[in-house]
Motif scaffolding. Structure first.
Motif, mmCIF file in Angstrom:
data_model
loop_
_atom_site.group_PDB
_atom_site.id
_atom_site.type_symbol
_atom_site.label_atom_id
_atom_site.label_comp_id
_atom_site.label_asym_id
_atom_site.label_seq_id
_atom_site.Cartn_x
_atom_site.Cartn_y
_atom_site.Cartn_z
ATOM 1 N N VAL A 43 0.833 -1.204 0.000
ATOM 2 C CA VAL A 43 0.000 0.000 0.000
ATOM 3 C C VAL A 43 0.868 1.254 0.000
ATOM 4 C CG1 VAL A 43 -1.715 1.300 1.312
ATOM 5 C CG2 VAL A 43 -1.937 -1.178 1.098
ATOM 6 N N CYS A 44 1.916 1.257 0.822
ATOM 7 C CA CYS A 44 2.788 2.435 0.891
ATOM 8 C C CYS A 44 3.546 2.650 -0.415
ATOM 9 C CB CYS A 44 3.772 2.283 2.051
ATOM 10 S SG CYS A 44 3.008 2.338 3.689
ATOM 11 N N MET A 50 0.802 3.955 -2.953
ATOM 12 C CA MET A 50 0.281 5.278 -2.587
ATOM 13 C C MET A 50 1.261 5.971 -1.649
ATOM 14 S SD MET A 50 -3.781 4.395 -2.094
ATOM 15 C CE MET A 50 -3.466 3.164 -0.841
ATOM 16 N N PRO A 51 2.417 6.393 -2.149
ATOM 17 C CA PRO A 51 3.458 6.946 -1.262
ATOM 18 C C PRO A 51 3.078 8.264 -0.614
ATOM 19 C CG PRO A 51 4.052 7.249 -3.566
ATOM 20 C CD PRO A 51 2.837 6.379 -3.561
ATOM 21 N N GLU A 52 2.134 9.002 -1.185
ATOM 22 C CA GLU A 52 1.759 10.303 -0.631
ATOM 23 C C GLU A 52 0.601 10.213 0.360
ATOM 24 O OE1 GLU A 52 3.574 12.897 -1.125
ATOM 25 O OE2 GLU A 52 4.862 11.750 -2.475
ATOM 26 N N ALA A 53 0.105 9.009 0.616
ATOM 27 C CA ALA A 53 -0.989 8.856 1.577
ATOM 28 C C ALA A 53 -0.514 9.254 2.968
ATOM 29 C CB ALA A 53 -1.488 7.416 1.580
ATOM 30 N N LYS A 54 -1.399 9.871 3.726
ATOM 31 C CA LYS A 54 -1.070 10.340 5.064
ATOM 32 C C LYS A 54 -1.381 9.251 6.088
ATOM 33 C CE LYS A 54 0.334 14.446 3.963
ATOM 34 N NZ LYS A 54 1.738 14.862 4.209
ATOM 35 N N LEU A 55 -0.410 8.969 6.931
ATOM 36 C CA LEU A 55 -0.558 7.976 7.986
ATOM 37 C C LEU A 55 -0.398 8.651 9.335
ATOM 38 C CD1 LEU A 55 1.621 5.089 6.513
ATOM 39 C CD2 LEU A 55 -0.803 5.512 6.154
ATOM 40 N N ALA A 56 -0.940 8.015 10.358
ATOM 41 C CA ALA A 56 -0.834 8.552 11.711
ATOM 42 C C ALA A 56 -0.767 7.400 12.695
ATOM 43 C CB ALA A 56 -2.019 9.458 12.033
ATOM 44 N N ILE A 57 -0.140 7.636 13.835
ATOM 45 C CA ILE A 57 -0.091 6.657 14.913
ATOM 46 C C ILE A 57 -1.395 6.748 15.697
ATOM 47 C CG2 ILE A 57 1.177 5.897 16.954
ATOM 48 C CD1 ILE A 57 3.650 7.195 15.785
ATOM 49 N N ILE A 58 -1.934 5.613 16.079
ATOM 50 C CA ILE A 58 -3.268 5.572 16.660
ATOM 51 C C ILE A 58 -3.376 6.427 17.917
ATOM 52 C CG2 ILE A 58 -2.664 3.427 17.870
ATOM 53 C CD1 ILE A 58 -5.604 2.664 17.726
ATOM 54 N N PHE A 59 -2.351 6.422 18.765
ATOM 55 C CA PHE A 59 -2.415 7.181 20.009
ATOM 56 C C PHE A 59 -1.936 8.621 19.848
ATOM 57 C CE2 PHE A 59 -1.793 2.713 21.418
ATOM 58 C CZ PHE A 59 -3.031 2.552 22.024
ATOM 59 N N LEU A 60 -1.372 8.936 18.689
ATOM 60 C CA LEU A 60 -0.903 10.300 18.418
ATOM 61 C C LEU A 60 -1.436 10.750 17.060
ATOM 62 C CD1 LEU A 60 2.811 9.862 19.577
ATOM 63 C CD2 LEU A 60 0.947 10.935 20.868
ATOM 64 N N PRO A 61 -2.745 10.919 16.934
ATOM 65 C CA PRO A 61 -3.312 11.241 15.616
ATOM 66 C C PRO A 61 -2.934 12.625 15.114
ATOM 67 C CG PRO A 61 -4.992 11.401 17.322
ATOM 68 C CD PRO A 61 -3.778 10.839 17.985
ATOM 69 N N ALA A 115 3.182 7.905 3.650
ATOM 70 C CA ALA A 115 3.390 6.457 3.629
ATOM 71 C C ALA A 115 4.804 6.102 3.191
ATOM 72 C CB ALA A 115 2.369 5.809 2.695
ATOM 73 N N ALA A 116 5.368 6.880 2.270
ATOM 74 C CA ALA A 116 6.730 6.605 1.804
ATOM 75 C C ALA A 116 7.735 6.746 2.940
ATOM 76 C CB ALA A 116 7.089 7.543 0.656
ATOM 77 N N ASN A 117 7.605 7.804 3.741
ATOM 78 C CA ASN A 117 8.525 7.990 4.863
ATOM 79 C C ASN A 117 8.349 6.900 5.912
ATOM 80 O OD1 ASN A 117 9.640 10.308 3.738
ATOM 81 N ND2 ASN A 117 8.169 11.669 4.746
ATOM 82 N N ALA A 118 7.112 6.505 6.163
ATOM 83 C CA ALA A 118 6.872 5.434 7.132
ATOM 84 C C ALA A 118 7.517 4.135 6.680
ATOM 85 C CB ALA A 118 5.371 5.242 7.323
ATOM 86 N N LEU A 119 7.403 3.825 5.392
ATOM 87 C CA LEU A 119 7.994 2.594 4.875
ATOM 88 C C LEU A 119 9.515 2.632 4.980
ATOM 89 C CD1 LEU A 119 7.597 -0.122 3.503
ATOM 90 C CD2 LEU A 119 7.592 1.058 1.296
ATOM 91 N N LYS A 120 10.109 3.780 4.712
ATOM 92 C CA LYS A 120 11.567 3.902 4.823
ATOM 93 C C LYS A 120 12.032 3.665 6.253
ATOM 94 C CE LYS A 120 11.915 7.223 1.008
ATOM 95 N NZ LYS A 120 12.196 8.644 0.656
ATOM 96 N N VAL A 121 11.300 4.214 7.219
ATOM 97 C CA VAL A 121 11.676 4.033 8.623
ATOM 98 C C VAL A 121 11.554 2.573 9.032
ATOM 99 C CG1 VAL A 121 11.021 4.601 10.988
ATOM 100 C CG2 VAL A 121 11.110 6.401 9.261
ATOM 101 N N ILE A 122 10.478 1.920 8.619
ATOM 102 C CA ILE A 122 10.267 0.520 8.992
ATOM 103 C C ILE A 122 11.359 -0.365 8.410
ATOM 104 C CG2 ILE A 122 8.727 -1.445 8.682
ATOM 105 C CD1 ILE A 122 6.396 0.504 8.827
ATOM 106 N N LEU A 156 10.060 -6.399 1.816
ATOM 107 C CA LEU A 156 10.705 -6.448 0.501
ATOM 108 C C LEU A 156 9.838 -7.189 -0.510
ATOM 109 C CD1 LEU A 156 14.429 -7.135 1.504
ATOM 110 C CD2 LEU A 156 13.365 -4.961 0.857
ATOM 111 N N PHE A 157 9.136 -8.226 -0.059
ATOM 112 C CA PHE A 157 8.246 -8.941 -0.974
ATOM 113 C C PHE A 157 7.097 -8.040 -1.421
ATOM 114 C CE2 PHE A 157 4.475 -11.558 -1.794
ATOM 115 C CZ PHE A 157 4.955 -12.386 -2.795
ATOM 116 N N GLY A 158 6.519 -7.266 -0.494
ATOM 117 C CA GLY A 158 5.440 -6.358 -0.865
ATOM 118 C C GLY A 158 5.898 -5.295 -1.844
ATOM 119 N N ILE A 159 7.091 -4.732 -1.614
ATOM 120 C CA ILE A 159 7.623 -3.726 -2.541
ATOM 121 C C ILE A 159 7.888 -4.343 -3.908
ATOM 122 C CG2 ILE A 159 9.570 -2.179 -2.956
ATOM 123 C CD1 ILE A 159 9.830 -1.896 0.092
ATOM 124 N N TRP A 160 8.508 -5.529 -3.909
ATOM 125 C CA TRP A 160 8.819 -6.189 -5.181
ATOM 126 C C TRP A 160 7.559 -6.523 -5.960
ATOM 127 C CZ3 TRP A 160 7.296 -11.067 -6.772
ATOM 128 C CH2 TRP A 160 7.853 -11.516 -7.971
#
Length: 379
Positions: A279-280, A283-294, A300-307, A332-336
């Motif tokens: 998904v990331c 849709m790399p420009e999708a906005k994500l948030a942490i559930i307890f810190l909305p 999504a692209a930055n989140a994937l890079k960190v993970i 890596l499988f999802g990205i590929w």
């Protein structure tokens, strides 16, 4: 669109790694107690047997000792092999990974074909059901009707992952049955040093020992299911999810064999990481948030890079809290798959579906194209 599913984006509830306390394959004492295993207390030997043990080794005394105190059968656990011999044990898991992935996508293509054929008939059945529903007297407090209304209110992605969540819940309950502990450890935890290597690569994807681990993983899967299924289609999503679970387990096998740090792992995090990464990536420009810190959002692209960076560091530095190799393999499988796999596998399924159509219809003519109709989920 803001995502509020990522209690896991920074820590995707990794696969619990149940570490063995020694290379001989023994489980830690506290884990044995939780799983219902107890070490049998030694029975005091009789005085007569002690006298016979110190007696001269004659044929009669040895026969008497053997007859009265038979030696118990003790299962010997050998240390996992190292070097080239250790990597030779990965041949069967590799063949299983390739074969299972091919079967998953082949089955998904057939499933989509059958769904398309039955869609017209289902359309007329729904019209008839709606007409009969209007004629049928309405029941007050009908539980079945309320369940149907709730089910119909779900998105296609949420309905798709409901079965996966139910399977994980059943396996979680099986972990609580003491008589099933040995079978659960053998078949629902993946370990390259185990005798059962192949089937646990898939079954461990549905296995969670901790309730928090299962709840966090299933919450992320539920949150990303709508976008993933709308992007891939129901059939392709199931094939990607199951294949990612096996691929992530194989990636974990390779890492454990290379480092010599063997131990069982379990959890759906590898497969869920593939869904999240797909998904990331799409849709790399999708906005994500942490559930307890909305209030804090990120792309999504930055989140994937960190993970990916965190799991790579975990593999290199040997962090043991999560199975970082399985996480990294799933990501890596999802990205590929989004970048290359969809074009390579899914868009080339038409010859296989045509073969299935010919076998099903006895070689008759007719449209059997795989790319026609909906449900394909073109990426």
């Amino acid at each position: 669109m803001a995502w509020r599913s990522c209690a896991v984006l920074l820590r995707l509830s990794g696969e619990d790694v149940l570490r063995s306390s020694a290379r001989g394959g023994r489980w830690p004492h506290n884990f044995q107690q939780r799983c219902g295993f107890r070490k049998a207390a030694k029975k005091p030997e009789s005085k007569k047997v002690e006298e016979e043990l110190v007696a001269p080794h004659t044929e009669s005394s040895e026969a008497t000792l053997h007859r009265r105190t038979p030696a118990p059968h003790v299962e010997q656990h050998q240390a996992p092999p190292r070097g080239p011999r250790a990597f030779s044990r990965l041949l069967r898991p590799l063949v299983f990974t390739v074969g299972f992935t091919g079967c998953s996508f082949g089955s998904a293509a057939i499933w989509q074909y059958e769904s398309l054929k039955s869609r017209v008939q289902s359309y007329f059945d729904e019209i008839r059901a709606d007409w009969l529903e209007k004629l049928r007297p309405q029941k007050q407090g009908d539980v079945r009707k309320e369940i149907n209304q709730w089910w119909n209110s779900l998105s296609e992605g949420q309905r798709t992952v409901t079965g996966i969540i139910a399977a994980n819940a059943v396996v979680f309950c099986c972990w609580r049955v003491p008589s099933l502990q040995r079978s659960m450890i053998k078949y629902f935890t993946s370990n390259p040093a185990s005798k059962a290597q192949c089937s646990p690569m898939l079954l461990s994807t549905f296995s969670h020992f901790s309730f928090f681990h299962m709840a966090a993983n299933m919450y992320v899967l539920w949150s990303f299911s709508s976008s993933a299924v709308s992007m891939l289609g129901r059939e392709q999503f199931i094939a990607v999810y199951l294949s990612a679970g096996v691929v992530s387990s194989f990636f974990s096998y390779v890492c454990k064999t290379a480092t010599g740090r063997f131990g069982p792992s379990l959890g759906a995090s590898g497969a869920i990481m593939a869904v999240l990464a797909a998904v990331c990536t799409k849709m790399p420009e999708a906005k994500l948030a942490i559930i307890f810190l909305p209030m804090f959002t990120f792309t999504a692209a930055n989140a994937l890079k960190v993970i990916v960076a965190m799991d790579t560091a975990g593999v290199v530095m040997g962090w043991k809290f999560f199975d970082h190799a399985a996480h990294l393999g799933g990501a890596l499988f999802g990205i590929w798959y989004i970048m290359f796999g969809h074009e390579l596998i899914w868009k080339n399924r038409e010859p296989f579906v045509k073969l299935w159509h010919d076998l099903r219809t006895g070689g008759g003519s007719g449209g059997g194209g795989a790319d026609g109709g909906g449900g394909g989920g073109a990426v």
